[in-house]
Design a protein around this motif. Structure first.
Motif, PDB file in Angstrom:
ATOM      1  N   HIS A   6      14.346 -50.193  -5.572  1.00 25.60           N
ATOM      2  CA  HIS A   6      14.778 -50.885  -6.801  1.00 25.60           C
ATOM      3  C   HIS A   6      15.523 -49.889  -7.692  1.00 25.60           C
ATOM      4  O   HIS A   6      14.904 -49.129  -8.442  1.00 25.60           O
ATOM      5  CB  HIS A   6      13.560 -51.477  -7.520  1.00 25.60           C
ATOM      6  CG  HIS A   6      13.926 -52.462  -8.584  1.00 25.60           C
ATOM      7  ND1 HIS A   6      13.103 -53.510  -8.950  1.00 25.60           N
ATOM      8  CD2 HIS A   6      15.025 -52.572  -9.373  1.00 25.60           C
ATOM      9  CE1 HIS A   6      13.682 -54.215  -9.914  1.00 25.60           C
ATOM     10  NE2 HIS A   6      14.858 -53.652 -10.193  1.00 25.60           N
ATOM     11  N   THR A  36      19.976 -52.239  -6.117  1.00 25.57           N
ATOM     12  CA  THR A  36      19.678 -53.615  -6.565  1.00 25.57           C
ATOM     13  C   THR A  36      20.269 -53.865  -7.952  1.00 25.57           C
ATOM     14  O   THR A  36      19.553 -54.193  -8.889  1.00 25.57           O
ATOM     15  CB  THR A  36      18.156 -53.863  -6.602  1.00 25.57           C
ATOM     16  OG1 THR A  36      17.557 -52.831  -7.419  1.00 25.57           O
ATOM     17  CG2 THR A  36      17.540 -53.825  -5.211  1.00 25.57           C
ATOM     18  N   GLU A  63      19.704 -57.709  -7.519  1.00 22.92           N
ATOM     19  CA  GLU A  63      18.613 -58.315  -8.300  1.00 22.92           C
ATOM     20  C   GLU A  63      19.191 -59.516  -9.038  1.00 22.92           C
ATOM     21  O   GLU A  63      19.992 -59.361  -9.961  1.00 22.92           O
ATOM     22  CB  GLU A  63      18.028 -57.290  -9.282  1.00 22.92           C
ATOM     23  CG  GLU A  63      16.874 -57.855 -10.105  1.00 22.92           C
ATOM     24  CD  GLU A  63      16.180 -56.807 -10.973  1.00 22.92           C
ATOM     25  OE1 GLU A  63      16.787 -55.763 -11.260  1.00 22.92           O
ATOM     26  OE2 GLU A  63      15.023 -57.064 -11.369  1.00 22.92           O
ATOM     27  N   VAL A 186      12.623 -61.279  -2.453  1.00 27.33           N
ATOM     28  CA  VAL A 186      11.391 -60.654  -2.953  1.00 27.33           C
ATOM     29  C   VAL A 186      11.320 -60.871  -4.463  1.00 27.33           C
ATOM     30  O   VAL A 186      12.317 -60.685  -5.168  1.00 27.33           O
ATOM     31  CB  VAL A 186      11.406 -59.139  -2.631  1.00 27.33           C
ATOM     32  CG1 VAL A 186      10.238 -58.425  -3.295  1.00 27.33           C
ATOM     33  CG2 VAL A 186      11.392 -58.902  -1.117  1.00 27.33           C
ATOM     34  N   ALA A 188      10.745 -59.660  -7.974  1.00 25.91           N
ATOM     35  CA  ALA A 188      10.697 -58.351  -8.635  1.00 25.91           C
ATOM     36  C   ALA A 188       9.566 -58.322  -9.665  1.00 25.91           C
ATOM     37  O   ALA A 188       9.249 -59.344 -10.276  1.00 25.91           O
ATOM     38  CB  ALA A 188      12.022 -58.065  -9.330  1.00 25.91           C
ATOM     39  N   HIS A 189       9.005 -57.156  -9.838  1.00 26.13           N
ATOM     40  CA  HIS A 189       8.005 -56.864 -10.884  1.00 26.13           C
ATOM     41  C   HIS A 189       7.214 -58.085 -11.381  1.00 26.13           C
ATOM     42  O   HIS A 189       7.300 -58.446 -12.570  1.00 26.13           O
ATOM     43  CB  HIS A 189       8.648 -56.150 -12.072  1.00 26.13           C
ATOM     44  CG  HIS A 189       9.993 -56.691 -12.502  1.00 26.13           C
ATOM     45  ND1 HIS A 189      10.154 -57.957 -13.009  1.00 26.13           N
ATOM     46  CD2 HIS A 189      11.224 -56.149 -12.487  1.00 26.13           C
ATOM     47  CE1 HIS A 189      11.432 -58.149 -13.300  1.00 26.13           C
ATOM     48  NE2 HIS A 189      12.099 -57.057 -12.981  1.00 26.13           N
ATOM     49  N   GLU A 211       7.212 -57.471  -5.069  1.00 25.41           N
ATOM     50  CA  GLU A 211       7.382 -56.067  -5.444  1.00 25.41           C
ATOM     51  C   GLU A 211       6.068 -55.605  -6.091  1.00 25.41           C
ATOM     52  O   GLU A 211       5.861 -55.769  -7.293  1.00 25.41           O
ATOM     53  CB  GLU A 211       8.557 -55.912  -6.414  1.00 25.41           C
ATOM     54  CG  GLU A 211       8.863 -54.456  -6.718  1.00 25.41           C
ATOM     55  CD  GLU A 211      10.065 -54.302  -7.639  1.00 25.41           C
ATOM     56  OE1 GLU A 211      10.974 -53.551  -7.286  1.00 25.41           O
ATOM     57  OE2 GLU A 211      10.085 -54.940  -8.713  1.00 25.41           O
ATOM     58  N   HIS A 214       5.819 -50.838  -8.941  1.00 27.14           N
ATOM     59  CA  HIS A 214       6.913 -50.801  -9.917  1.00 27.14           C
ATOM     60  C   HIS A 214       6.472 -49.889 -11.050  1.00 27.14           C
ATOM     61  O   HIS A 214       5.275 -49.789 -11.351  1.00 27.14           O
ATOM     62  CB  HIS A 214       7.180 -52.234 -10.422  1.00 27.14           C
ATOM     63  CG  HIS A 214       8.312 -52.348 -11.396  1.00 27.14           C
ATOM     64  ND1 HIS A 214       8.165 -52.167 -12.753  1.00 27.14           N
ATOM     65  CD2 HIS A 214       9.631 -52.610 -11.208  1.00 27.14           C
ATOM     66  CE1 HIS A 214       9.337 -52.334 -13.343  1.00 27.14           C
ATOM     67  NE2 HIS A 214      10.241 -52.600 -12.427  1.00 27.14           N
ATOM     68  N   THR A 237       7.006 -54.647  -1.317  1.00 34.12           N
ATOM     69  CA  THR A 237       8.065 -53.689  -1.636  1.00 34.12           C
ATOM     70  C   THR A 237       7.700 -52.925  -2.895  1.00 34.12           C
ATOM     71  O   THR A 237       6.686 -53.208  -3.547  1.00 34.12           O
ATOM     72  CB  THR A 237       9.441 -54.377  -1.839  1.00 34.12           C
ATOM     73  OG1 THR A 237       9.427 -55.058  -3.091  1.00 34.12           O
ATOM     74  CG2 THR A 237       9.769 -55.334  -0.707  1.00 34.12           C
ATOM     75  N   GLY A 238       8.539 -51.963  -3.240  1.00 29.62           N
ATOM     76  CA  GLY A 238       8.294 -51.183  -4.446  1.00 29.62           C
ATOM     77  C   GLY A 238       9.498 -50.350  -4.805  1.00 29.62           C
ATOM     78  O   GLY A 238      10.311 -50.017  -3.942  1.00 29.62           O
ATOM     79  N   ASP A 241      12.983 -49.057 -10.417  1.00 29.85           N
ATOM     80  CA  ASP A 241      13.800 -49.805 -11.384  1.00 29.85           C
ATOM     81  C   ASP A 241      14.549 -48.831 -12.284  1.00 29.85           C
ATOM     82  O   ASP A 241      14.742 -49.090 -13.477  1.00 29.85           O
ATOM     83  CB  ASP A 241      12.923 -50.753 -12.217  1.00 29.85           C
ATOM     84  CG  ASP A 241      13.676 -51.999 -12.667  1.00 29.85           C
ATOM     85  OD1 ASP A 241      14.899 -52.058 -12.467  1.00 29.85           O
ATOM     86  OD2 ASP A 241      13.019 -52.901 -13.223  1.00 29.85           O
TER      87      ASP A 241
END
Ligand SMILES: [Zn+2]
Ligand SMILES: [Zn+2]
Length: 290
Positions: A6, A36, A63, A186, A188-189, A211, A214, A237-238, A241
Motif C-alpha cells: 500500500h 496503489t 486504491e 481487497v 483497504a484499512h 488489508e 496497516h 494483505t498489508g 499507506d
C-alpha cells in the motif's frame, strides 16, 4: 522476506516519485512492493521499471474510492491489467470528477475571500488525481494558511465551508471493475471504517481480501481482521499507506507483510487466470492433420 502493498506516489497525493519509493523500499529490505495510487494506475509503468532495476518484485495496484450504504470505503485492486479499456475509462472519468471537485472547492474559497486560483492547485498537484491534500498544500504555499492542519480545520474538513462532497462509485461496482480488469479486490484499512457490518455485502460481491496490517491498525485491530479473514476465507494483505512527506514522516518500512501472504495472493490470482490450455498431446507416433 517482506512486502509493502500500500504505497502512494505523486501520481496521486503522495510526494515521492515511483523511483524514490523504490529506493526507500530497497533500503527497508522489501522483497515486493505494490503501488496503489488513488484512482489511477499511471505511476505503475515507472514503478515497474524501478523495481526491476532494484531486484524487487512489483505488483500493479490502485486504491479506488468507493462507498457502500453511505460509508466511504477504499477498495485496493491488485494485479490489474493496466491496458484494460473499461478500467482506463472509469479511471479517466474519476479524474474528471476529481478536477471539477477541486474547481468547486476553490470557488467556495474565493467566495470566502480566499484568493486561491484553481490553476495553482493543479500546477502543484501535477497529477491527474488531485485531491484535498493538494488544495491544502496550495493554501500553505500561497501563504493563505499557516499549516496543512489549519487549511483542513478552517476550510477543507467535512462540513467546513469549502468542503465539497466527493462523488464515489459503489464499492460493489469497484469490486466488479477490479475483477473484470483481471485483478483481486481487497478492502483497504477496514479498521478506519468502523463498518464491519458492511463486510458481508462486500464478500457476497466477491471481495478477495482484507488489508489486515496497516499503519493505523493497532496489534489488536490487525488480529481482529486477521481472524476475520481466516473465518471468511479471505486473503490477507498489508501496507504502510505511505504518502511520502505529505502526512508527516514517510511511513514506508513501518508495516512489513510476510511474503507468504504475497504467495497466497499470487496463487489466488493464478487460479483465477489458468494458463491457456495447450493443444492435446498427440498419440505416440501420431501426426497432426494438415
Ligand atoms: Zn485509503
Ligand atoms: Zn492509501
Amino acid at each position: 522476506m517482506f512486502a509493502d502493498l500500500h504505497l502512494h506516489t505523486h501520481f496521486s497525493d503522495g510526494t515521492f516519485s515511483p523511483e524514490e519509493v523504490v529506493a526507500r523500499g530497497r533500503r527497508a529490505g522489501f522483497a515486493a512492493l505494490a503501488l496503489t495510487d488513488h484512482d489511477t494506475v499511471e505511476g505503475c509503468a515507472r514503478m515497474a521499471v524501478a523495481c526491476q532495476a532494484a531486484g524487487i518484485e512489483f505488483i500493479v495496484g490502485s486504491e479506488l474510492t468507493a462507498e457502500h450504504k453511505d460509508t466511504e470505503l477504499h477498495i485496493l485492486g491488485y494485479f490489474l491489467d493496466v491496458t484494460d479499456q473499461k478500467l482506463l475509462t472509469e479511471l479517466a472519468r474519476f479524474q474528471v470528477v476529481r478536477q471539477s471537485r477541486i474547481r468547486e472547492m476553490v470557488a467556495r474559497l474565493n467566495e470566502l475571500d480566499v484568493p486561491l486560483d484553481a490553476d495553482e492547485v493543479f500546477a502543484l498537484a501535477n497529477c491527474s488525481s488531485p485531491g484535498r491534500p493538494h488544495v491544502a498544500r496550495a493554501l500553505v504555499q500561497a501563504e493563505l494558511c499557516s499549516s496543512l492542519d489549519e487549511a483542513f480545520e478552517l476550510y477543507l474538513k467535512k462540513n467546513r465551508p469549502a468542503w465539497v462532497p466527493k462523488f464515489k462509485m459503489s464499492a460493489l461496482e469497484a469490486i466488479e471493475l477490479v475483477h473484470q480488469a483481471g485483478g483481486l479486490a481487497v478492502m483497504a484499512h477496514p479498521g478506519l471504517n468502523h463498518a464491519d457490518e458492511l463486510i458481508p455485502d462486500l464478500v457476497a460481491a466477491g471481495l478477495d481480501g482484507l488489508e489486515c496490517f496497516h499503519t493505523k491498525h493497532s496489534k489488536r485491530v490487525a488480529r481482529h481482521y486477521f481472524e476475520m479473514a481466516e473465518k471468511l476465507n479471505l486473503l490477507v494483505t498489508g501496507g504502510s499507506d505511505c504518502h511520502g512527506k505529505s502526512k508527516g514522516r514517510p511511513l514506508i518500512g513501518t508495516v512489513k507483510l510476510g511474503y507468504a501472504h504475497v504467495e497466497k495472493l499470487k496463487t489466488a490470482w493464478k487460479e483465477r487466470h489458468p494458463p491457456v490450455a495447450s493443444p492435446a498431446p498427440l498419440p505416440a507416433g501420431g501426426e497432426r492433420p494438415g
